[in-house]
Write an enzyme that holds these catalytic residues in place. Structure first.
Site, mmCIF file in Angstrom:
data_model
loop_
_atom_site.group_PDB
_atom_site.id
_atom_site.type_symbol
_atom_site.label_atom_id
_atom_site.label_comp_id
_atom_site.label_asym_id
_atom_site.label_seq_id
_atom_site.Cartn_x
_atom_site.Cartn_y
_atom_site.Cartn_z
ATOM 1 N N CYS A 108 -15.118 36.581 7.168
ATOM 2 C CA CYS A 108 -14.343 37.903 6.761
ATOM 3 C C CYS A 108 -13.282 36.525 5.962
ATOM 4 C CB CYS A 108 -14.566 39.035 7.354
ATOM 5 S SG CYS A 108 -16.089 39.383 7.714
ATOM 6 N N PHE B 241 -14.660 35.136 11.008
ATOM 7 C CA PHE B 241 -13.716 34.354 10.496
ATOM 8 C C PHE B 241 -14.442 33.861 8.703
ATOM 9 C CE2 PHE B 241 -12.085 31.403 14.027
ATOM 10 C CZ PHE B 241 -10.851 32.349 13.959
ATOM 11 N N GLU C 113 -3.762 35.492 6.770
ATOM 12 C CA GLU C 113 -4.901 34.686 6.168
ATOM 13 C C GLU C 113 -5.227 33.335 6.887
ATOM 14 O OE1 GLU C 113 -6.852 37.640 6.220
ATOM 15 O OE2 GLU C 113 -6.837 38.772 5.007
#
Length: 395
Positions: free
Chosen positions: A249, A247, A374
Site C-alpha cells: 500500500c 508495504f 512514505e
C-alpha cells in the site's frame, strides 16, 4: 485505441518539451477535469483553510463524483483508471495543496488499497463502495511514535481472546483518523504483523488531531490510542501477513507522491513567473533581469524532468514492469526537487512571498511533510544504495 496528442496542445507555461504530446486524449481530458475542479473548488479557498487548519470535508462528495477516490481500483464503485491517469490527477490536486492530494492518497492508495488487495470479499463489499462514494472515510494506521521508518519495530499488538481479537497500542501521524469511519490497523500478533479492519466507533478507539502544525495545515493527522479494542475474527485482513501487506500500500502512495510533488512545484513556478512579469523594480519587471530568468529556467528544467520521470514510472506501472526501487527513484528525486523549486520561487516573490497571498511557501511547508512521509530521503537513498551495491545498509 488511444492516440497521442499533438505538441501544440500544451498549455502549461513550464512545459519546454511539449510534454502533453506524450499523453493520450483521455489522459488530457481527465487532467483537465481535475484542474478545473481545483481551480474552482480549492484554489479560491486554500489560503484560508491553511490559515485556519481546516480540512474541507465539504468537498469530499465532489471528489467522489469525479471518481478520485480509489480511482486506480477496479469494481466496487471505483473508477478503474490507469496509473498515469491517477498520477495526473494527483499532480493537479497537489497544485492546489498537498493536503488535498494526501486525502485522496490516504483514502485510495492506503486504506482502500489495503482492503482491495488483502481483504475478504465481505470486507470489500462492505467498505469499498462506501469509500469510493465518499460516504465513508478511511485511515491507515501503521506509523507509531517510535516506529516510523522501521515499522517492524511496532509495539501495537493484537491478542486472541476466544474467537475475538483485542488490540492495544498507539499510532501516530495517521491521516484522517478522527473523521474516518474505518481504520486499517497493523499490529503484532503471535503470527507476525497482521492488518485489521476497525470501525472507528468500536469501543477503545480514540483519535486526537496533532496540533499545532507548520505544514499540511489543510489536512488532518492524528494520534490513535487503541485500548482493549475488541474485534471479531472476521476483522482481520485474511491475505496480509508480515510487512508485505502494508508495504504494498505504501508503494501505491509513494507512486502518487512522484506526480503530486511536481504539481506543487509547477504551481510554485507559475506563481513566481506571473509575479516576475508584473513586479516592477528599477523601471522594469523582475522578469527582465538575468538572475530572475536563470531561476525560472532552472525551475522549469527540473519540472520537465520530474514530469518525464513520473510518466516513465507510470507507464511501467501500467505495463506491470515497475520495480520497487524505481518508485524510490521518483519519490526521492521529485520531492527533493519540488521543495527546492518552491523555495526558489519564494525568493522571486520577495517579502510578499511569506504571505498566504501566494502559494510557494505554503507548498514548501507542505513538502516538508511530503518529503518525510512514505519513506524519508534517507530511507529511499538506502533502498537505491542497496539496489546499486547489493549491500543493505539499514542497520
Amino acid at each position: 485505441m488511444t492516440t497521442l496528442t499533438t505538441p501544440e496542445l500544451s498549455t502549461d507555461p513550464s512545459d519546454l518539451i511539449s510534454f502533453d504530446s506524450l499523453l493520450t486524449s483521455e489522459e488530457l481530458e481527465l487532467r483537465q477535469s481535475v484542474r478545473e475542479f481545483v481551480n474552482a473548488q480549492i484554489k479560491p479557498h486554500i489560503a484560508q483553510w491553511f490559515a485556519d487548519g481546516h480540512f474541507p470535508l465539504e468537498i469530499v462528495p465532489e471528489m467522489a463524483k469525479l471518481g478520485l477516490l480509489g480511482m486506480h481500483l477496479k469494481g466496487y464503485g471505483c473508477a478503474g483508471r490507469s496509473a498515469v491517469e491517477y498520477g495526473l490527477a494527483g499532480a493537479e490536486l497537489e497544485a492546489g495543496d498537498s493536503g488535498l492530494r494526501t486525502f485522496v492518497s490516504v483514502q485510495g492508495s492506503l486504506a482502500m488499497s489495503a482492503i482491495y488487495k488483502w481483504g475478504s470479499e465481505e470486507q470489500k463489499q462492505e467498505w469499498l463502495p462506501q469509500m469510493a462514494a465518499g460516504e465513508a472515510i478511511g485511515c491507515f494506521g501503521l506509523t507509531e511514535p517510535t516506529a516510523g521508518s522501521d515499522p517492524s519495530s511496532m509495539t501495537t499488538n493484537a491478542k486472541r481472546d476466544g474467537d475475538d481479537w483485542v488490540l492495544n497500542g498507539t499510532k501516530r501521524w495517521i491521516g484522517l483518523a478522527n473523521v474516518a469511519k474505518v481504520a486499517v490497523i497493523w499490529a503484532q500478533t503471535d503470527d507476525g504483523i497482521r492488518g485489521f479492519v476497525v470501525p472507528t466507533d468500536t469501543a477503545g478507539y480514540k483519535a486526537t488531531p496533532i496540533e499545532p502544525k507548520l505544514s499540511m495545515r489543510a489536512s488532518i493527522q492524528c494520534e490513535i490510542e487503541l485500548t482493549d479494542v475488541r474485534l471479531p475474527a472476521s476483522a482481520m485482513l485474511p491475505d496480509a501477513k508480515g510487512l508485505r501487506g502494508p508495504f504494498s500500500c505504501l508503494n501505491e502512495a509513494r507512486y502518487g507522491i512522484i506526480w503530486g510533488a511536481m504539481g506543487a512545484a509547477r504551481d510554485s513556478f507559475e506563481a513566481a513567473l506571473d509575479y516576475s512579469k508584473q513586479r516592477m523594480q528599477f523601471d522594469k519587471p523582475l522578469a527582465g533581469y538575468q538572475l530572475t530568468q536563470q531561476k525560472l529556467v532552472d525551475m522549469a528544467l527540473e519540472i520537465n524532468k520530474g514530469f518525464l520521470l513520473a510518466l516513465q514510472i507510470g507507464r511501467m506501472k501500467d505495463a506491470g514492469t515497475l520495480q520497487n526501487h524505481q518508485i524510490s527513484v521518483g519519490k526521492l528525486n521529485n520531492c527533493r526537487e519540488a521543495i527546492a523549486i518552491a523555495r526558489e520561487a519564494r525568493t522571486i516573490l520577495g517579502g510578499n512571498g511569506i504571505t498566504l497571498d501566494y502559494s510557494p511557501l505554503r507548498h514548501a511547508n507542505n513538502l516538508e511533510s511530503v518529503r518525510t512521509y512514505e519513506g524519508t530521503d534517507e530511507v529511499h537513498t538506502l533502498i537505491l544504495g542497496q539496489h546499486l551495491t547489493g549491500e543493505p545498509a539499514f542497520r
